[in-house]
Design an enzyme around this catalytic site. Sequence first.
Site, PDB file in Angstrom:
ATOM      1  N   ARG A 365       0.924  -1.357   0.154  1.00  0.00           N
ATOM      2  CA  ARG A 365       0.012   0.311   0.150  1.00  0.00           C
ATOM      3  C   ARG A 365       1.294   1.402   0.263  1.00  0.00           C
ATOM      4  NH1 ARG A 365      -4.172  -2.054   4.794  1.00  0.00           N
ATOM      5  NH2 ARG A 365      -4.995  -3.600   3.604  1.00  0.00           N
ATOM      6  N   GLN A 383      -0.200 -10.058   5.390  1.00  0.00           N
ATOM      7  CA  GLN A 383      -1.419 -10.328   6.245  1.00  0.00           C
ATOM      8  C   GLN A 383      -1.259 -11.739   6.580  1.00  0.00           C
ATOM      9  OE1 GLN A 383      -4.431  -8.079   3.733  1.00  0.00           O
ATOM     10  NE2 GLN A 383      -4.498  -6.885   5.955  1.00  0.00           N
ATOM     11  N   ASP A 385      -4.247 -13.197   6.846  1.00  0.00           N
ATOM     12  CA  ASP A 385      -5.347 -13.065   6.347  1.00  0.00           C
ATOM     13  C   ASP A 385      -6.218 -14.154   6.362  1.00  0.00           C
ATOM     14  OD1 ASP A 385      -7.287 -11.052   4.815  1.00  0.00           O
ATOM     15  OD2 ASP A 385      -6.340 -10.445   3.769  1.00  0.00           O
ATOM     16  N   HIS A 513     -13.670 -10.634   6.941  1.00  0.00           N
ATOM     17  CA  HIS A 513     -11.958 -10.159   6.175  1.00  0.00           C
ATOM     18  C   HIS A 513     -12.286 -10.563   7.893  1.00  0.00           C
ATOM     19  CE1 HIS A 513     -12.873  -8.523   2.483  1.00  0.00           C
ATOM     20  NE2 HIS A 513     -14.224  -8.419   3.057  1.00  0.00           N
TER      21      HIS A 513
END
Length: 639
Positions: A365, A383, A385, A513
Site C-alpha cells: 500500500r 497479513q 489474512d 475478512h
Amino acid sequence: MPTITLPDGKNLNFLKEATGIEIAGKISKSLLKQALIMSVDGELKDLYFPIKKDSSVKIFTAKDPEGLEVIRHDTAHIMAMAVQELYPGTQVTIGPVIENGFYYDFARKKPFTEDDLKKIEKRMSEIIDKDVKTRREVWKRDEAISHFKKIGEKYKAEILESIPKNEELTVYHHGDTWHDLCRGPHLLSSGKIGKAFKLTKVAGAYWRGDSKNEMLQRIYGTSWASQKDLDAYLNRIEEAEKRDHRKLGKEMDLFHFREESPGSVFWHEKGWALFQKLINYMKMKQDAAGYKEINTPEVLDRSLWEKSGHWEKFGSNMYTSTTPDEKVFAIKPMNCPGCVEVFNQGLKSYKDLPLKMSEFGKVHRYEPSGALHGLLRVRAFTQDDAHIFCTEDQITKECLTVTNLILEIYKDLGFENVILKYSDRPELRVGDDSVWNKAEAALLEAVKATKLEYTINKGEGAFYGPKIEFVLRDAIGRDWQCGTLQVDFNLPGRLGASYVDKDGTKKVPVMLHRALFGSLERFIGILIENYAGKFPFWISPLQTVIIPISEDFEDYAKKVSNKIKEVGISCLVDLKNHNLNYKIREHSLAKVPILLICGKKEVDSNSVTIRRLDSDKQENMELNKFLKTFSALNKVSSN
RNA sequence: GCCCUUGUAGCUCAGCUGGUAGAGCAAUUGAUUUGUAAUCAAUAGGUCCGCGGUUCGAAUCCGUGCGGGGGCACCA
C-alpha cells in the site's frame, strides 16, 4: 443563606453566599493553601465562584485528577500568554489539555524552533513568579466577536461564531495584560501552577484538524503537581524509548530499512526466524480451527480491481505497473479479491459453508511518507489474512469463533488485556444502506456477545463493510491496534460469488475478512516493544548460545549444540577468541534467553551449566534432562 | 502529503565562527586459553546522503532532491 454539603456529609452554613476559598478556609488552613478548583453539584467551578443556593461542594487539590487537569489547562494559558508577549502578532487558537499534558495551537508566519521553547519556558516561569490573578468575565456575543476581530484574533472570532447561541461566553483574564476566550474554570492565580512543567515539542497542526486548512504551529507541553511527578513522567518516556523496536531491531540484528525502499523491511536472519515462528504458530492454530490455507497472485489485472471497487475507492494507495505491452496491473493492497476468485472455482453448496480460507498474503500500500513508522506502519506487509464465506445466519456465530481465536493467540503471546473498537459506515462506501443496516446489526451483536469492553467509532468502517478492531494493551500500558474483523456484503456479489442453497437456488454468500496479528511486521514491532526484546523462550530467534571455557572444550560444545538443534531449538557455539566474561556480556546484551557454559566439569558429567537472561545464577543440568526440559518449553504457550 | 528537525567509519557520536576528518565500540591480525556482564597490542576502515551554487578553498554557508525522527493529516 446557602448550606454547603461536603463530600463527607458535613454541612457548612454561610450568611449570604459562599466561595470555594471560604469553604476551603473553614475546613482547614492546609486545604485553603492546596485548593485548586471545586465542583458545585458536580460541575467544576472557579474557587471564587459565588455559591448562592444550597449545594454540595468538593474541593480539589493537585492530588485529584480534576486538580491536575486545571493545572495543565492553566499552564497552556500561561504558555500562550508568554508566547504572545515574546512574539507579538502571534494569534491564539485552541489550547486543550491532553493525556499527560497540553498543547496550544498558534498562528504565526515564522514557525517556532526548539530554541524558542526555552525562551518561552523562561517567560512562563517569570509569569508564574509574578503570581498574576485570574479573573472571569461573561461577555456578550457580538461584543466578543468584534473585540477579537479588532485585536486581530481572527481564529478566536471564528471559534466564537461556531459556539451555539445559547451558550454563555466567558473570557478569562490572567493579570491585566492578557485574556483568552475560554470556558474555564481556572486557578486563582498563575503561582498555583507551580514549576513542574516542561515544553516538549513543536509541531505543525492543521486548523480544525483539516488538511485543507492552513497549518498552525503547535507547542506541546507537560505539567505536573510536583517536580517528582514530572521527573517520573520524563523517566517513563525514557524507558519507553529504550523499548523502541527500531532501536532494538538494529541492536538485535533483526531487520533494517533503507532508502531504496522506504517502508519495506529487510529482514535479517534472526528477524526472519521470529517471523517464521509466528507464521508456523498461526498455521497450527488455524489448521485446528478448520481453516484451509491458500495463496493468490501478488499482481492482478486492473479490471479485477475495478470490479472489486478498490480501483475507485483505494486507487490512490495502490502500486500499479504497466507492462511493455501497455497492460495495467496492480500489486495487491488486499488479499480479498484473489480469495473470492479461489472460492469461485467449482460449484459451492450451502453444505460447504462456513468456508474458511486463510492466506499469508503480502500486500503493498502506498502510504503517505509522513505515516511511515518502523515496523508499525509500512508500505509492504504480510497479513495473516482469512476470509470466511458464510450465510447471513452464520455471521454472529462465526464472529464469535473468530474473536475467541484471537483472544487465545493474544494470550499465548503474552497479551491478556483486549478491548474492541466497533466502526460503522463511512461516507465513502459501496453498497446500499439496507445492506449496511444488516451488516452493522450482525457485527454489533457479535461485539456485545464477547462481553469485552468496546467503543463505537462512528463512520470509521471500511468502504465495503463495518468492522471490529482488536486493541491490545502491552506491558507498559500502551494500546496497540492489531486484529480486525469485517463483515462484507458487497465484494462476493461484485465478484460473482455464489453457492447453491437448500432449495436449489443460487445465493450470494456473506464474506468475513479477518486478520489476527493484522500485519506480521507490525505485530513483531509490538512484540519487541512489549518484551523490550526479551522474548519468551519459544519465540526467541536465537534461543541458546554455548560458550566453551576454552578451545579444549570445542568438540563437546559442538556435540551439545547438535543435540540441541536436533530437538528443534536454535543454538550457536561461540568459538571466538574472547574470554568468558566478554561472551556472557555480549550475548546477554543480545538478549539470548539461555547461555550454556561448557568446561571440564560439564564434559566430565555430560552436562551443561545454564545461565538464564537477567539472572546470574548458575544451574548445572545433565544434558538429557536439559534437552527434555527445554524442548517442552519450546512448545507454544508453555511460558 | 503538510510543519519542524536531522543525515559524518558497521554502530554510537565529536568536528567552534569555511582551510579536503577524529574517538569509543565492532571488524581484521597477533599474543593470551580464560569458570559467569568488556584481556592486551597492532592494523585496516569514510564519494562527510545525492545534485547544483557561493568561495582561491565547503562536512561546515545557500538552494534543491532523497531518507530518518517528532507531530498534523491519513491508516480503506
